[in-house]
Scaffold this motif. Sequence first.
Motif, PDB file in Angstrom:
ATOM      1  N   HIS B   4       0.727  -1.147   0.071  1.00  0.00           N
ATOM      2  CA  HIS B   4      -0.099   0.054   0.081  1.00  0.00           C
ATOM      3  C   HIS B   4       0.815   1.304  -0.102  1.00  0.00           C
ATOM      4  CE1 HIS B   4      -3.883   1.616   0.453  1.00  0.00           C
ATOM      5  NE2 HIS B   4      -3.569   2.378   1.443  1.00  0.00           N
ATOM      6  N   ILE B   5       1.904   1.147   0.717  1.00  0.00           N
ATOM      7  CA  ILE B   5       2.735   2.345   1.060  1.00  0.00           C
ATOM      8  C   ILE B   5       3.614   2.536  -0.446  1.00  0.00           C
ATOM      9  CG2 ILE B   5       4.935   3.259   2.136  1.00  0.00           C
ATOM     10  CD1 ILE B   5       3.790   1.921   4.565  1.00  0.00           C
ATOM     11  N   ALA B   7       2.752   1.522  -3.434  1.00  0.00           N
ATOM     12  CA  ALA B   7       1.592   2.247  -4.106  1.00  0.00           C
ATOM     13  C   ALA B   7       1.327   3.653  -3.953  1.00  0.00           C
ATOM     14  CB  ALA B   7       0.438   1.567  -4.264  1.00  0.00           C
ATOM     15  N   GLY B   8       1.366   4.200  -2.731  1.00  0.00           N
ATOM     16  CA  GLY B   8       1.185   5.477  -2.556  1.00  0.00           C
ATOM     17  C   GLY B   8       2.585   6.124  -3.009  1.00  0.00           C
ATOM     18  N   ARG B  11       2.701   6.626  -6.647  1.00  0.00           N
ATOM     19  CA  ARG B  11       1.408   7.311  -7.087  1.00  0.00           C
ATOM     20  C   ARG B  11       1.950   8.877  -6.891  1.00  0.00           C
ATOM     21  NH1 ARG B  11      -4.493   6.281  -7.278  1.00  0.00           N
ATOM     22  NH2 ARG B  11      -3.745   4.216  -7.627  1.00  0.00           N
ATOM     23  N   MET B  12       2.691   9.070  -5.810  1.00  0.00           N
ATOM     24  CA  MET B  12       3.097  10.381  -5.699  1.00  0.00           C
ATOM     25  C   MET B  12       3.954  11.031  -6.788  1.00  0.00           C
ATOM     26  SD  MET B  12       4.180  11.862  -2.210  1.00  0.00           S
ATOM     27  CE  MET B  12       5.422  10.922  -1.468  1.00  0.00           C
ATOM     28  N   ASN B  21      -8.235   6.181 -14.444  1.00  0.00           N
ATOM     29  CA  ASN B  21      -7.925   7.237 -13.584  1.00  0.00           C
ATOM     30  C   ASN B  21      -7.082   8.327 -14.389  1.00  0.00           C
ATOM     31  OD1 ASN B  21      -9.591   6.184 -11.580  1.00  0.00           O
ATOM     32  ND2 ASN B  21      -7.776   5.425 -10.893  1.00  0.00           N
ATOM     33  N   LYS B  73       1.689   7.616 -15.401  1.00  0.00           N
ATOM     34  CA  LYS B  73       0.950   8.938 -15.364  1.00  0.00           C
ATOM     35  C   LYS B  73       1.649  10.011 -15.658  1.00  0.00           C
ATOM     36  CE  LYS B  73      -1.474  11.944 -12.156  1.00  0.00           C
ATOM     37  NZ  LYS B  73      -2.289  12.649 -13.182  1.00  0.00           N
TER      38      LYS B  73
END
Lengths: 289, 289
Positions: B4-5, B7-8, B11-12, B21, B73
Amino acid sequence: MIYRVKQVLKYLAGTDIAGRTMAVYPDDTFIVSYPRSGNTWTRFLIANLLHPEEPATFFNIERWVPDSEAQSSRYLKRVPRPRVIKSHQYFDHRFKRIVYIVRDPRDVALSYYDFQRKYRQIHDEYPLTRYVSDFVAGRLSSASWGTWRENVGSWISARGGQSGFLLLRYEDMIADTESELSKVAVFLGVNATPQTLSQTVQRSSAERLRSLEKIQGEQWVSTKNKRSDIPFVRTAVAGGWRTKLPESSVSEIETAWAPLMVKLGYELVTISVGYTPEALATGLQRERR
Amino acid sequence: MLGHIKAGFRRMLGLHHPGRNLLVYPDDVFIVSYPKSGNTWTRFLIANLLHPEIQTDFGNINELIPDPEALSKRKMDAMPRPRVIKSHQYFDPRYPKVVYIVRDPRDVAVSQYHFHRKRRMIEDNFPIERFVTRFVAGATSPYASWGENVGSWLATRYQASTFLFLRYEDLVSETIPELSRLVSFLGRNPDPVLLAQAAERSSADQMRKLENAQSGLWSSTRKTRQDVPFVRSAKAGGWKSELPKNSVAELEAAWGSLMTSLGYELASDEKSSTQGFRFTASVLGGAAR
């Protein structure tokens, strides 16, 4: 960059608004509609049906039928299963059980206009005719729901008539609430006696919701810090557009969405001939050429 | 939690694949289809048309017509605009301009079956009947079922000026005229010389040669079985020899009316598809009424 860091921290902490990225469980039921189509009323009806021990209010509604577009991911994960969740999303293939409410777009436009004034997204002087043009084109400040046609069409085309999909018309709910509610009860697998049904309808009536809004409106997530001189619970009638919507706006909506409106039983008043299947077939062939 | 971290942070930094998205710009054009419906071929056709100075191949296609499922992204957001973007997503109201390619679901099922063998998701001896049952249920793809994907776009955007609807079968049989429509839709002048050159450079033979030489360069073919090709028959109607009769009947039972209205003649007498697909068919104005 700061914004992005903030988003990531929120995501890690689970305090981001659930919305479209929410985790969906196989036993979830979703109450879905375009905004201003009777979703809150339906939430109250379902909450009162499932929890006869305690009348639904704007306080406990977020616990019983939480709003996935107002609550955080973490909050939604903690709601006891099976969950019944409110949503305005256009088609999402992960949703397996759906109560979809559709309302005449001419009434939706009028209601949305008041709602956006309440939310201070438009001024009181904003011309209604211009608003309707925005509405038809999907230029709304809350545009992530798609246009009315897109939202309604995406769901009915993908799921209409299948066993996990219950389609309700707001107008039928107004005309005979108990009968429509009994369909919901069957869909949710609730054994409802005539007494339960009538109690549920009473506890979810427009009058009751209006008086609750007066007391609780400043605390409810969807109405707090919004203009209190414009109510969230509005007329709760069908067909207000006949007197309140200018004819040019009626015509604009009907021209844009005639096939879908006719299909849903909304009589057109500015277009004499509907779109016959033959005419559309010709159109399709023309487009193909 | 560690995942989770991670992925965070990805993402950042914008290193994740944005997928659904994706940040959408108002001048974006999307090439959308269900998987295995001619999307890659169409990407090559468009890329070869818009960039005649270079030969489109599997090494540069993601720079020319980017895929938000394969690029980060950060890269997607920084692409030169206006972007022409590949997508398999079902209806997304944020897509401003859409070319939608539809293909006979009987051929799509066969093609996806082989694609899943190529990606080692199923064994060679996996019964195609079982695959078709899963295909009809939408269980073989994260982009919903074929009927849901096609229906969601047609019911929401069909006949809008920002929506171009193409059939794979027409692209195969009438490549130049269909490509010319596509080019006009993109706001370019269809130059006959360029059209012919693009069709030539994107032919199945040419793409097969490129795949043989470059499959390791491309995200969709890297680390997959090299004995099963990505560029397959490039033909319409292969299902007639490859699909068992009961699988054909199963597909037609699910989506018959929608198929008929799209011009796909049914092999079985099945007329009983669901309300939703009948609805889409009626919006399209096909034979099913």
